[in-house]
Scaffold this motif. Structure first.
Motif, PDB file in Angstrom:
ATOM      1  N   ASP B 124      -5.960 -45.432 -24.271  1.00  0.00           N
ATOM      2  CA  ASP B 124      -6.354 -44.821 -23.000  1.00  0.00           C
ATOM      3  C   ASP B 124      -7.122 -45.765 -22.076  1.00  0.00           C
ATOM      4  OD1 ASP B 124      -9.268 -43.006 -24.313  1.00  0.00           O
ATOM      5  OD2 ASP B 124      -8.691 -45.116 -24.339  1.00  0.00           O
ATOM      6  N   ASN B 148      -7.269 -42.128 -10.866  1.00  0.00           N
ATOM      7  CA  ASN B 148      -7.823 -41.998  -9.521  1.00  0.00           C
ATOM      8  C   ASN B 148      -9.347 -41.921  -9.539  1.00  0.00           C
ATOM      9  OD1 ASN B 148      -5.510 -42.229  -7.964  1.00  0.00           O
ATOM     10  ND2 ASN B 148      -4.972 -40.087  -8.208  1.00  0.00           N
ATOM     11  N   SER B 149      -9.904 -41.338 -10.609  1.00  0.00           N
ATOM     12  CA  SER B 149     -11.358 -41.326 -10.726  1.00  0.00           C
ATOM     13  C   SER B 149     -11.877 -42.738 -10.952  1.00  0.00           C
ATOM     14  CB  SER B 149     -11.765 -40.411 -11.880  1.00  0.00           C
ATOM     15  OG  SER B 149     -13.119 -40.551 -12.143  1.00  0.00           O
ATOM     16  N   TYR B 150     -11.158 -43.501 -11.790  1.00  0.00           N
ATOM     17  CA  TYR B 150     -11.536 -44.899 -12.070  1.00  0.00           C
ATOM     18  C   TYR B 150     -11.513 -45.711 -10.789  1.00  0.00           C
ATOM     19  CZ  TYR B 150     -11.482 -49.377 -14.585  1.00  0.00           C
ATOM     20  OH  TYR B 150     -11.779 -50.621 -15.067  1.00  0.00           O
ATOM     21  N   ARG B 152     -12.015 -44.751  -7.707  1.00  0.00           N
ATOM     22  CA  ARG B 152     -12.621 -44.157  -6.520  1.00  0.00           C
ATOM     23  C   ARG B 152     -13.520 -45.102  -5.724  1.00  0.00           C
ATOM     24  NH1 ARG B 152     -15.594 -42.647 -10.875  1.00  0.00           N
ATOM     25  NH2 ARG B 152     -17.830 -42.322 -10.677  1.00  0.00           N
ATOM     26  N   ASP B 153     -14.129 -46.098  -6.411  1.00  0.00           N
ATOM     27  CA  ASP B 153     -14.993 -47.016  -5.666  1.00  0.00           C
ATOM     28  C   ASP B 153     -14.219 -48.066  -4.892  1.00  0.00           C
ATOM     29  OD1 ASP B 153     -17.365 -47.225  -8.394  1.00  0.00           O
ATOM     30  OD2 ASP B 153     -17.081 -45.751  -6.812  1.00  0.00           O
ATOM     31  N   THR B 154     -12.928 -48.224  -5.220  1.00  0.00           N
ATOM     32  CA  THR B 154     -12.194 -49.345  -4.649  1.00  0.00           C
ATOM     33  C   THR B 154     -11.504 -48.986  -3.342  1.00  0.00           C
ATOM     34  OG1 THR B 154     -10.243 -48.697  -5.877  1.00  0.00           O
ATOM     35  CG2 THR B 154     -11.685 -50.298  -6.924  1.00  0.00           C
ATOM     36  N   GLY B 155     -11.498 -47.714  -2.981  1.00  0.00           N
ATOM     37  CA  GLY B 155     -10.786 -47.315  -1.771  1.00  0.00           C
ATOM     38  C   GLY B 155      -9.293 -47.170  -1.999  1.00  0.00           C
ATOM     39  N   LEU B 156      -8.856 -47.227  -3.279  1.00  0.00           N
ATOM     40  CA  LEU B 156      -7.428 -47.128  -3.587  1.00  0.00           C
ATOM     41  C   LEU B 156      -7.145 -45.867  -4.393  1.00  0.00           C
ATOM     42  CD1 LEU B 156      -6.896 -50.822  -4.740  1.00  0.00           C
ATOM     43  CD2 LEU B 156      -6.308 -49.848  -2.528  1.00  0.00           C
ATOM     44  N   ILE B 246      -6.695 -45.126   0.057  1.00  0.00           N
ATOM     45  CA  ILE B 246      -7.049 -43.715   0.238  1.00  0.00           C
ATOM     46  C   ILE B 246      -7.000 -43.415   1.732  1.00  0.00           C
ATOM     47  CG2 ILE B 246      -8.951 -42.058   0.063  1.00  0.00           C
ATOM     48  CD1 ILE B 246      -9.837 -43.478  -2.463  1.00  0.00           C
ATOM     49  N   PRO B 247      -6.334 -42.321   2.114  1.00  0.00           N
ATOM     50  CA  PRO B 247      -6.221 -42.050   3.544  1.00  0.00           C
ATOM     51  C   PRO B 247      -7.586 -41.868   4.193  1.00  0.00           C
ATOM     52  CG  PRO B 247      -5.078 -40.378   2.231  1.00  0.00           C
ATOM     53  CD  PRO B 247      -5.704 -41.296   1.277  1.00  0.00           C
ATOM     54  N   GLU B 248      -7.719 -42.417   5.405  1.00  0.00           N
ATOM     55  CA  GLU B 248      -8.981 -42.277   6.126  1.00  0.00           C
ATOM     56  C   GLU B 248      -9.277 -40.830   6.455  1.00  0.00           C
ATOM     57  OE1 GLU B 248      -8.291 -45.754   9.022  1.00  0.00           O
ATOM     58  OE2 GLU B 248     -10.110 -44.704   9.649  1.00  0.00           O
ATOM     59  N   LYS B 345      -8.959 -27.215   1.199  1.00  0.00           N
ATOM     60  CA  LYS B 345      -8.704 -26.696  -0.140  1.00  0.00           C
ATOM     61  C   LYS B 345      -8.332 -25.222  -0.050  1.00  0.00           C
ATOM     62  CE  LYS B 345     -10.797 -28.035  -4.496  1.00  0.00           C
ATOM     63  NZ  LYS B 345     -11.980 -28.547  -5.145  1.00  0.00           N
TER      64      LYS B 345
END
Lengths: 288, 490
Positions: B124, B148-150, B152-156, B246-248, B345
């Motif tokens: 994993d 995607n959680s991993y 999250r800091d990269t903007g990707l 990640i979309p603005e 949401k």
């Protein structure tokens, strides 16, 4: 320790008999405070919440080398709340602070990408960093709040490595500021904040005058992700570097970690063929 | 002989799940002790189980097919362990079934001939992230939400979103798609390289070891042969994925229409206007009714489009305006928009809960998820005909569609204990698939062939192409031990 100059209290002392004067001065004071929050946000670099923690073979701590680190989730929530205050034009400046080794700058950069205006990195390394406790951090935060003339400090309620839940409270005490901890909702009303707190019995609503310290709980908000353009912009924002000594804080440890252990391994259960056997086993083990 | 019994089991009306209907399933593991010992040595004593409960759990996924357990389940913790298991199985002619998150919809993890189920979730780790190059490599235990959680800091982020929190390598194996495919593509377009263990234990990299380029013209496109192979050609142990920013800004919108035709026409016009819409989902009136009841919402009970726009603030506003105009031209009404995350949401909650809402129409029922994909211009007629077909039957079949890709699903609600209903669902499903094939479509847009659509694959491809596929299967898996009976029957 002289707190941030409080117009409200000053006014009520000098002109308690002159009603119109008080009202006029008070509304000026209110106007002054409206878009004038300077927010100090603490962001801590911790092992990422999704990582499986492993204890070091010598039981002195947990393995941190080569392990993914990121911003403490409650600090993300604190940061998001500050950015929302700025978007509502209630805050005029957000300063992100982190205490730690060089890599703490990455965490500050993430805060800048989320919307902080500038960062402060208090460099603490090696053994001093390993032995740093909330008392040290809160002394630094309190001094910073005064130096930076902040009137709101927002911190995460606790960090997921220490789980101490002390820094916010200690910082408020050192500053002699009111505190609203475990905040799940923050609203600005005139010259104070209305904060809904998550407590064991349910929800408690308090009013705190400014300046104040707030600690963020899980349901306060859902933090935004940093987007690429914001990460690019964040590279240009300034991070000032300091040492703990600059704030007159002595990092001599006050606690010593004696040992860190894994929780006990779960034992296999036993299957029994009949109720008689079950009762016999329960009796043998002294449970019944 | 086994194959005929299997076909019989599928098409014979079945009642309550009964072990006797599973040709391969038995209480005890049928592999020899020495074989089980060899497997234990390969993966470690704590990573193997022959308990029936564990095996049964690994013999089913989210489809309505009956569980068909393997003889033993192993949890290899590294590619080398997978290779050792494969070598043992190859030498003993034992089938192997790779298992990720068990969220598939076509019974891809069932083991009709028993064998060894390889649960790969202990592998994993996220390996080799290169934010500057927009690529990352992951092991099979990494799910798309975990990645995607991993990131999250990269903007990707990795945008392919099939709904479930599925294993990314599993998504590669089934060529998964989802709501974002209209803008970001499916797994086919987003897998750059894969590490695969062949049935005989050889470890290969489909694009060469550690290669990660945006494009290549080197040799045969092995990567895309393995994408969508559903575990029938090898075991995927690492996937290199293409990442996006990640979309603005994200804006969501909902719009109701007086007819299916109007809603789908709006979709077609939106696509033809070149608007880079991120998600465009269709829910028919039956589904909207279900969602209203399930979520306590009050959307108009009419064909509805759920839309999502990604981009800069200005960009997104322009896109939304353009689509609002198109919707109006097609008599769309009740156009609602939201950009605040909480409101978005809420607006999309109907679409998110669609599956459960559909099942809640008849509590205790099971859902037969159908899946066809056609050229967008033919979508209106196919959906309308399918709805007519369903309305003439005794079943309810709310429709959800990724209409931007020409792909839609009708969730046929069946009583699992009523053989007549199961039979009816099969018949409707077959007609849907053949209707799609007749207009140049495919019998599966994203769920895969698995067990239930093998005969349709043959029809879709035609003899010549099907024979090439068979030749490929024979070349890469001569002993037919890789997930046997799936995709290409041998």
């Amino acid at each position: 320790m002289w707190p941030i100059f409080d117009y409200g209290r000053f006014v009520s002392i000098i002109s308690s008999s002159d009603v119109y004067g008080v009202v006029w001065m008070r509304s000026l004071a209110q106007l002054h405070k409206m878009a004038n929050l300077r927010v100090l946000v603490g962001v801590k670099r911790v092992i990422d919440y999704a990582v499986k923690i492993r204890v070091k073979p010598d039981n002195s701590g947990v393995v941190t080398d080569g392990v993914k680190h990121s911003m403490n989730p409650f600090c993300e929530i604190a940061m998001e709340e500050a950015v929302r205050l700025k978007e509502k034009k209630l805050a005029k400046e957000i300063i992100a602070v982190s205490c730690g080794p060089a890599q703490a700058q990455e965490t500050i950069r993430t805060a800048l990408a989320m919307g902080a205006d500038r960062g402060i990195h208090v460099e603490v390394t090696g053994k001093e960093y390993e032995n740093m406790t909330p008392l040290h951090v809160s002394k630094i935060m309190a001094k910073l709040a005064q130096d930076q003339e902040a009137n709101l400090v927002i911190l995460g309620k606790q960090s997921i490595d220490g789980d101490n839940n002390q820094t916010g409270q200690m910082t408020a005490a050192l500053l002699d500021w009111p505190q609203a901890t475990f905040a799940s909702e923050v609203t600005k009303e005139n010259d104070h904040l209305k904060v809904v707190r998550e407590i064991d019995g349910g929800l408690e609503t308090v009013k705190v005058t400014l300046p104040a310290v707030i600690t963020a709980d899980l349901r306060l908000n859902e933090p935004r992700y940093a987007t690429l353009p914001n990460i690019m912009k964040a590279k240009k924002k300034k991070i000032a570097k300091h040492k703990a000594a600059d704030f007159g804080v002595d990092l001599t440890p006050t606690l010593e970690v004696v040992g860190v252990e894994d929780p006990p391994v779960r034992q296999a259960g036993q299957k029994v063929e009949s109720t008689e056997e079950l009762v016999a086993k329960l009796k043998d083990s002294g449970v019944v | 002989m086994n194959f005929l019994r299997l076909v019989g089991a599928l098409y014979r009306p079945t009642g309550v799940i009964s072990r006797t209907y599973c040709p391969g399933a038995t209480e005890s593991c049928r592999l020899s002790d020495s074989l089980v010992e060899a497997l234990s040595a390969a993966v470690g004593l704590k990573n193997i189980s022959t308990s029936y409960a564990v095996r049964e759990q690994h013999g089913k996924d989210e489809s309505y097919h009956e569980p068909q357990p393997a003889d033993v389940v192993v949890w290899p913790e590294s590619t080398n362990a997978v290779s050792k298991v494969a070598t043992i199985c190859y030498d003993n002619n034992v089938p192997m079934i790779p298992f990720g998150t068990g969220t598939g919809l076509e019974s891809g993890v069932s083991a009709p001939r028993g064998g060894v189920c390889l649960n790969l979730t202990k592998m994993d780790q996220v390996l080799d992230l290169h934010p500057e190059d927009f690529d990352v490599s992951v092991q099979p235990g990494v799910t798309r939400n975990a990645l995607n959680s991993y990131l999250r800091d990269t903007g990707l982020w990795f945008p392919v979103d099939p709904g479930a929190d599925a294993s990314l390598c599993g998504m590669a194996a089934t060529s998964a798609s989802g709501t974002n495919a209209v803008r970001y593509g499916t797994m086919r377009e987003n897998v750059m390289n894969m590490e695969v263990v062949l049935p005989d234990g050889t470890i290969i990299n489909t694009a060469g070891k550690d290669r990660r380029t945006k494009k290549t013209a080197a040799g045969y496109n092995l990567t895309n042969i393995y994408v969508g192979s559903e575990g029938t050609l090898g075991i995927i142990t690492k996937t290199t994925l293409r990442l996006y920013g990640i979309p603005e800004t994200i804006m969501a919108a909902v719009c109701s229409f007086p007819s299916v035709q109007a809603a789908v026409d709006t979709t077609v016009m939106t696509m033809q206007s070149g608007i880079p819409i991120a998600r465009i989902e269709f829910l028919d009136d039956v589904m909207m009714d279900a969602c209203n009841k399930f979520g306590g919402l009050d959307y108009p009970v009419a064909p509805t489009l759920f839309l999502e726009f990604h981009g800069s603030e200005k960009n997104v506003a322009d896109q939304a305006e353009a689509v609002a105009e198109i919707a109006q031209m097609n008599e769309g009404s009740d156009f609602q928009m939201a950009s605040d995350p909480a409101q978005r949401k809420k607006l999309w909650s109907a679409r998110h809960n669609a599956w459960y809402a559909g099942l809640a129409l008849k509590p205790g029922s099971k859902g037969c998820a159908t899946d066809v994909c056609v050229p967008i211009s033919r979508l209106p007629e196919v959906i309308v005909e399918t709805k007519e077909d369903i309305s003439k039957s005794s079943l309810i079949g709310p429709i959800v569609g990724h209409v931007g890709d020409g792909n839609f699903h009708s969730l046929l609600i069946i009583d699992p204990d009523d053989p007549a209903q199961i039979e009816e669902a099969h018949v409707l499903h077959e007609r849907m698939a053949r209707r799609a094939l007749a207009v140049g479509g495919t019998c599966t847009g994203e769920h895969g062939i698995g067990l239930g659509k093998r005969h349709l694959l043959r029809e879709e491809m035609g003899e010549g192409t099907f024979n090439v596929m068979k030749a490929l299967k024979h070349a890469l898996d001569p002993k037919n031990i890789m997930n046997p009976e799936k995709v290409i029957p041998v």
